[in-house]
Design an enzyme around this catalytic site. Sequence first.
Site, short mmCIF file in Angstrom:
data_model
loop_
_atom_site.label_atom_id
_atom_site.label_comp_id
_atom_site.label_asym_id
_atom_site.label_seq_id
_atom_site.Cartn_x
_atom_site.Cartn_y
_atom_site.Cartn_z
CG ASN A 154 -0.32 -0.50 2.45
OD1 ASN A 154 0.79 -0.72 2.72
ND2 ASN A 154 -0.98 0.02 3.60
CB CYS A 176 -2.54 -0.52 8.55
SG CYS A 176 -1.17 0.53 8.36
CD GLU A 223 7.62 0.94 10.60
OE1 GLU A 223 6.29 0.84 10.23
OE2 GLU A 223 8.72 0.45 10.15
N1 LIG Z 1 -0.87 -3.58 7.85
C1 LIG Z 1 -0.79 -3.24 6.78
O1 LIG Z 1 -0.53 -2.03 6.47
C2 LIG Z 1 -1.27 -4.34 5.58
C3 LIG Z 1 -2.40 -4.91 5.78
N2 LIG Z 1 -2.64 -5.85 4.76
C4 LIG Z 1 -3.80 -6.83 5.39
O2 LIG Z 1 -3.43 -8.06 4.55
C5 LIG Z 1 -4.20 -8.39 3.83
C6 LIG Z 1 -3.32 -9.61 2.86
O3 LIG Z 1 -2.36 -8.83 1.85
P1 LIG Z 1 -0.92 -9.34 1.87
O4 LIG Z 1 -0.35 -8.67 0.94
O5 LIG Z 1 -1.24 -10.67 1.39
O6 LIG Z 1 -0.34 -9.39 3.12
P2 LIG Z 1 0.87 -10.16 3.80
O7 LIG Z 1 0.80 -10.01 5.45
O8 LIG Z 1 0.85 -11.57 3.42
O9 LIG Z 1 2.10 -9.78 3.01
C7 LIG Z 1 2.86 -8.54 3.34
C8 LIG Z 1 4.52 -8.80 3.09
O10 LIG Z 1 4.71 -10.15 3.87
C9 LIG Z 1 5.34 -11.02 2.75
N3 LIG Z 1 5.11 -12.44 3.13
C10 LIG Z 1 3.98 -12.98 3.07
N4 LIG Z 1 3.95 -14.34 3.62
C11 LIG Z 1 5.40 -14.49 4.32
C12 LIG Z 1 5.96 -15.35 5.25
N5 LIG Z 1 5.47 -16.70 5.32
N6 LIG Z 1 7.17 -14.91 5.53
C13 LIG Z 1 7.79 -13.86 5.24
N7 LIG Z 1 7.16 -12.78 4.70
C14 LIG Z 1 5.98 -13.05 4.03
C15 LIG Z 1 4.59 -10.71 1.81
O11 LIG Z 1 5.39 -11.19 0.43
C16 LIG Z 1 4.58 -9.14 1.69
O12 LIG Z 1 5.73 -8.47 1.50
C17 LIG Z 1 -4.87 -7.20 3.00
O13 LIG Z 1 -5.96 -7.49 2.43
C18 LIG Z 1 -5.06 -6.29 4.31
O14 LIG Z 1 -6.13 -6.66 4.81
C19 LIG Z 1 -2.05 -6.03 3.66
C20 LIG Z 1 -0.99 -5.01 3.50
C21 LIG Z 1 -0.60 -4.03 4.52
C1 LIG Z 2 0.85 7.28 5.81
N1 LIG Z 2 -0.32 6.76 6.71
C2 LIG Z 2 -0.11 7.30 7.95
C3 LIG Z 2 -1.50 7.37 6.09
C4 LIG Z 2 -0.38 5.29 6.77
C5 LIG Z 2 0.86 4.60 6.96
C6 LIG Z 2 0.62 3.16 7.40
C7 LIG Z 2 0.33 2.26 6.56
O1 LIG Z 2 1.47 1.63 5.96
O2 LIG Z 2 -0.60 1.89 6.03
#
Ligand SMILES: NC(=O)C1=CN([C@@H]2O[C@H](COP(=O)(O)OP(=O)(O)OC[C@H]3O[C@@H](n4cnc5c(N)ncnc54)[C@H](O)[C@@H]3O)[C@@H](O)[C@H]2O)C=CC1
Ligand SMILES: C[N+](C)(C)CCCC(=O)O
Length: 505
Positions: free
Chosen positions: A168, A299, A479
Amino acid sequence: MAQQPCLSLPEYRNVSTGNLVVKEPLNFWGGARVKSKDTKNSEPVYEPATGRVLCDMIPCGEEEVDQAIKSAHSAFLKWSKLAGMERARIMLEAARIIRERRSEIARLEVINNGKCITEAEVDIDVAWQCIEYFAGIAPTLAGNLHVYSFTYSGQEPLGVCVGIGAWNYPFQIAAWKSAPALACGNAMVFKPSPMTPVTAVILAEIYKEAGAPDGLFNVVQGAAETGTLLCHHPMVAKVSFTGSVPTGKKVMEMSAKGVKQVTLELGGKSPLIIFKDCELENAIKGALMANFLTQGEVCCNGTRVFVQREIMKPFVEEVVKKTKAISVGDPLLEGTRMGALISKPHMEKVLGFINQAKQQGAKVLCGGEPYVPSNPKLKGGYFLSPCVLDNCRDDMTCVKEEIFGPVMSVLPFDTEEEVVQRANNTTFGLASGVFTRDIARAHRVAENLQAGTCFINNYNVSPVEVPFGGYKMSGFGRENGMVTIEYYSQLKTVVVEMGDVDCDF
Ligand SMILES: NC(=O)C1=CN([C@@H]2O[C@H](COP(=O)(O)OP(=O)(O)OC[C@H]3O[C@@H](n4cnc5c(N)ncnc54)[C@H](O)[C@@H]3O)[C@@H](O)[C@H]2O)C=CC1
Ligand SMILES: C[N+](C)(C)CCCC(=O)O
């Protein structure tokens, strides 16, 4: 090793939606872009606004991960011996180059991520601000001297740190992780999300151009398998992860095996509480900012909007009017305010949440449907009209689970006590918000909300000077802000005897 010198990249400043194909290798270690060896597991990467293939993501295997980590380790040995002032000078130069290349990097980010250009430009600004901020801290990392017991302690770097990013905020996440790591004297291997592999390697080139030793900031492409290799590698001292809760738990488990430090920046389902004494116009703007940046794929979004019953009607009327007016379309156009979701499966997942909400009794006040812009080149894009859901209850899936799309759930409440209890009734705790003119109430509510951030009378403003991170299952560690230095360094205490040894034997 299939290494190539730094390529002179095409002029990204003039690319438009639908015409870029990225052919350059997207890994970076040893000071240069590196082609992945084995193309058999390559995955197409799509341009969200058109659905067209932008490039191939070719994951790194064990040997390549090992090379990148060893490259980081050799840089760490040099970098950690530099004075903070010297590290700062290089980081400030990197920040300056990012500023200079802002427009080009932002355009690439838009093409790979789908968010609109005005937001991507802010993301790039936040990235160089973050590097500048931590560059400023690097020279101040002096230790403490305890004169009378004659001991001293100082911060030392951890070693090779791994960053694993989400899709994102691809460039910004790479900066948020690398800036504090490098300021403290560490080296980093960064793995972007397989869906957004394009811009992290530019940050790697920029650090090199700024004077960083080869191997200081490396990029390996890949998905879960490559991430697993990174987390298990014995030469890695720390993993900083941004992504979903289930993957965050796996990262923590894997890191535990090697007793590696972890920072987890995970998901959320944050509450935004709007009291009847608020300034309504600002509260409405706050609700939009809390839900619709980056197509709702943020997030810390405040997706549970609790509105005091007396002002529900005017709030909803105006929020719906403003949501309907959001211009969805070509993310590279200045006038666009919402671009495309990251992928087709993700868009279908978001639509699935909306359908389930309807079945559970929610009322769609606007949006929530696939949107096809009139421009024919965008017809394969993953656009969704921003959605406001009314008649929501706390037990509905749309109110409990992270949707990660442009979907706002509106919920009525009556009293402060009730709403704080409902707001905290979640396993997440990343952020929260409150709108009120009553300053005492604002601080009281902020104190009682179980979340790492509380925005009072605004939402989603995160200057790099302030810590960002979660409570509960939204993760731990922070962070940004001074405190992040603690998460990328360790303390060495030196005890000096000034007299004879007092020996019991
Ligand atoms: N907290 C946040 O900012 C985020 C939350 N999400 C949530 O997660 C859902 C799924 O999105 P994804 O991109 O599939 O998230 P994900 O958590 O699976 O992936 C995030 C990162 O972790 C890596 N990854 C995946 N499995 C791993 C493993 N076993 N070991 C180490 N690294 C690993 C991925 O390649 C990516 O770089 C989204 O729909 C959303 O709800 C997704 C992206 C960001
Ligand atoms: C930039 N901000 C604060 C809107 C979001 C940053 C956190 C994220 O990775 O979703």
